[in-house]
Design a protein around this motif. Structure first.
Motif, short mmCIF file in Angstrom:
data_model
loop_
_atom_site.label_atom_id
_atom_site.label_comp_id
_atom_site.label_asym_id
_atom_site.label_seq_id
_atom_site.Cartn_x
_atom_site.Cartn_y
_atom_site.Cartn_z
N ARG A 33 0.88 -1.37 0.06
CA ARG A 33 0.13 0.34 0.19
C ARG A 33 1.34 1.13 0.02
O ARG A 33 0.16 2.46 -0.45
CB ARG A 33 -0.97 0.07 0.90
CG ARG A 33 -1.97 -0.60 0.88
CD ARG A 33 -3.04 -0.16 0.14
NE ARG A 33 -3.89 -1.49 -0.84
CZ ARG A 33 -4.52 -2.45 -1.35
NH1 ARG A 33 -3.17 -1.74 -2.36
NH2 ARG A 33 -5.62 -2.43 -2.04
N PRO A 37 -1.92 2.83 -3.65
CA PRO A 37 -3.05 2.41 -2.70
C PRO A 37 -3.77 1.68 -3.53
O PRO A 37 -5.49 2.21 -2.68
CB PRO A 37 -2.91 4.24 -2.58
CG PRO A 37 -1.98 4.58 -3.31
CD PRO A 37 -1.09 3.21 -3.84
N TYR A 55 -9.65 -4.28 6.52
CA TYR A 55 -9.87 -2.52 5.96
C TYR A 55 -8.64 -1.70 6.32
O TYR A 55 -8.38 -0.44 5.92
CB TYR A 55 -10.86 -2.38 7.71
CG TYR A 55 -12.50 -2.92 6.97
CD1 TYR A 55 -12.93 -2.29 5.60
CD2 TYR A 55 -12.60 -4.16 7.73
CE1 TYR A 55 -13.80 -3.30 5.44
CE2 TYR A 55 -13.72 -4.71 7.40
CZ TYR A 55 -14.69 -4.41 6.25
OH TYR A 55 -15.44 -5.27 6.00
N ASP A 56 -7.21 -2.15 7.61
CA ASP A 56 -6.30 -1.16 7.52
C ASP A 56 -5.54 -1.31 6.25
O ASP A 56 -4.69 -0.04 6.30
CB ASP A 56 -5.56 -1.29 8.56
CG ASP A 56 -6.05 -1.45 9.90
OD1 ASP A 56 -7.04 -0.23 9.93
OD2 ASP A 56 -5.51 -1.95 10.84
N SER A 58 -6.96 -1.67 3.02
CA SER A 58 -7.81 -1.39 2.40
C SER A 58 -8.42 -2.67 1.11
O SER A 58 -8.09 -2.73 -0.01
CB SER A 58 -7.68 -0.13 1.21
OG SER A 58 -7.61 0.68 1.69
N PHE A 60 -9.66 -5.59 -0.99
CA PHE A 60 -10.96 -5.68 -0.98
C PHE A 60 -12.09 -6.49 -0.59
O PHE A 60 -13.92 -6.38 -0.40
CB PHE A 60 -11.51 -5.57 -2.60
CG PHE A 60 -12.93 -5.90 -3.27
CD1 PHE A 60 -13.33 -4.80 -3.80
CD2 PHE A 60 -13.04 -6.92 -3.97
CE1 PHE A 60 -14.31 -4.78 -4.33
CE2 PHE A 60 -14.14 -7.25 -4.78
CZ PHE A 60 -14.72 -6.41 -5.71
N ARG A 156 -12.78 5.20 -2.77
CA ARG A 156 -11.59 4.48 -3.34
C ARG A 156 -10.40 4.63 -3.01
O ARG A 156 -9.54 3.80 -2.37
CB ARG A 156 -10.93 4.38 -4.46
CG ARG A 156 -9.84 3.25 -5.56
CD ARG A 156 -10.39 4.11 -7.94
NE ARG A 156 -10.15 2.78 -7.99
CZ ARG A 156 -8.51 3.04 -8.67
NH1 ARG A 156 -8.95 3.74 -9.79
NH2 ARG A 156 -8.15 2.08 -9.12
N TYR A 157 -9.40 6.34 -2.38
CA TYR A 157 -8.51 6.27 -1.87
C TYR A 157 -8.69 6.42 -0.21
O TYR A 157 -7.70 7.26 0.58
CB TYR A 157 -8.06 7.78 -2.20
CG TYR A 157 -7.74 7.44 -3.94
CD1 TYR A 157 -6.21 6.93 -4.39
CD2 TYR A 157 -8.46 7.47 -4.78
CE1 TYR A 157 -5.91 6.40 -5.89
CE2 TYR A 157 -7.69 7.59 -6.01
CZ TYR A 157 -7.36 7.16 -6.56
OH TYR A 157 -6.92 6.75 -7.15
N THR A 159 -8.64 5.37 3.53
CA THR A 159 -7.76 4.89 4.16
C THR A 159 -7.93 4.30 5.65
O THR A 159 -8.35 3.36 6.57
CB THR A 159 -6.18 4.36 4.16
OG1 THR A 159 -5.87 5.79 4.25
CG2 THR A 159 -6.10 4.36 2.45
N GLN A 160 -8.57 5.57 6.12
CA GLN A 160 -9.15 4.92 7.79
C GLN A 160 -10.21 6.94 7.45
O GLN A 160 -9.91 7.75 7.29
CB GLN A 160 -8.14 5.42 8.31
CG GLN A 160 -7.17 6.17 8.52
CD GLN A 160 -5.39 5.45 9.48
OE1 GLN A 160 -5.66 5.51 10.91
NE2 GLN A 160 -4.82 5.57 8.98
N VAL A 187 -18.94 5.35 2.84
CA VAL A 187 -17.87 4.62 2.87
C VAL A 187 -18.15 2.99 2.66
O VAL A 187 -17.77 2.41 1.94
CB VAL A 187 -16.50 4.88 4.11
CG1 VAL A 187 -15.47 3.79 4.03
CG2 VAL A 187 -15.96 5.81 3.52
N LEU A 191 -17.85 0.13 0.42
CA LEU A 191 -16.52 -1.53 0.42
C LEU A 191 -17.71 -2.22 0.06
O LEU A 191 -17.65 -3.22 -0.40
CB LEU A 191 -16.31 -1.19 1.49
CG LEU A 191 -15.19 -0.41 1.83
CD1 LEU A 191 -15.25 -0.54 3.41
CD2 LEU A 191 -14.22 -0.45 0.97
#
Length: 195
Positions: A33, A37, A55-56, A58, A60, A156-157, A159-160, A187, A191
């Motif tokens: 990542r 990313p 999830y940390d 990302s 899929f 899409r980008y 991350t948290q 979000v 996802l």
């Protein structure tokens, strides 16, 4: 891991096991990542307890071993649909007399300040005159979210996020109080649909 040495983002999907010799899949995914990313990452594992950690980085999706062919086919259809949607459309910008064509999927976020729009993209940062509301109308609603008066982000980008801030392509951006709940929903929907 030799795969990560000199890594170039050129893949559509990467399948990675959690348990590998030398380095575990989560550590490898964290390194991946840093260099990439965006590429779709699917874990293949019998260690279901790591799903939340995905999830940390990302992730899929997860495919649990032993692999069920029917479940695998369904996950692959979902992944292929997500790839088609993520490639999306294109946006044309006129920057200092030069016309640039940007895939909408490459736009990380757009910020506005004094009628100047700054596009943060995989290709670089570009500034043009305009209104954020107009751009928002032209971008896919399932992928882009207006998290405040100043920012339009590509989910899409992400991350948290903490509720008051969201990390987009490594940058922490402010989330307005009124948008906190909507962002969490957006979000989760993004996802869930694998967009």
């Amino acid at each position: 891991m030799s795969f990560l040495r000199g890594y170039q983002p050129r893949y559509d999907v990467i399948f990675m096991d959690i348990k590998m010799p030398g380095i575990d899949g989560m550590s490898a995914a964290e390194q991946l990542r840093q260099a990439d990313p965006v590429t779709m990452l699917i874990f293949v594992t019998n260690m279901v307890q790591y799903a939340v950690q995905g999830y940390d980085v990302s992730a899929f999706d997860f495919i649990v071993k032993p692999i069920n062919p029917t479940a695998f086919a369904m996950k692959m259809k979902r992944a292929m649909r997500a790839l088609r949607l993520s490639r999306g459309s294109e946006l044309t910008l006129s920057v200092d007399g030069v016309t640039r064509v940007l895939p909408t999927a490459s736009i990380q976020y757009i910020e506005v300040m004094n009628h100047s729009l700054t596009y943060h993209t995989e290709q670089g940062v570009f500034s043009v005159r305009g209104k954020l509301a107009s751009v928002e109308q032209s971008l896919p609603k399932e992928s882009f979210f207006r998290c405040s008066v100043s920012y339009l982000i590509n989910l899409r980008y992400v991350t948290q996020f903490t509720g008051e801030q969201v990390c987009v392509a490594g940058e922490w951006l402010r989330v307005s109080r009124a948008k906190k709940r909507e962002l969490a929903t957006a979000v989760a929907a993004y996802l869930g649909q694998g967009v």
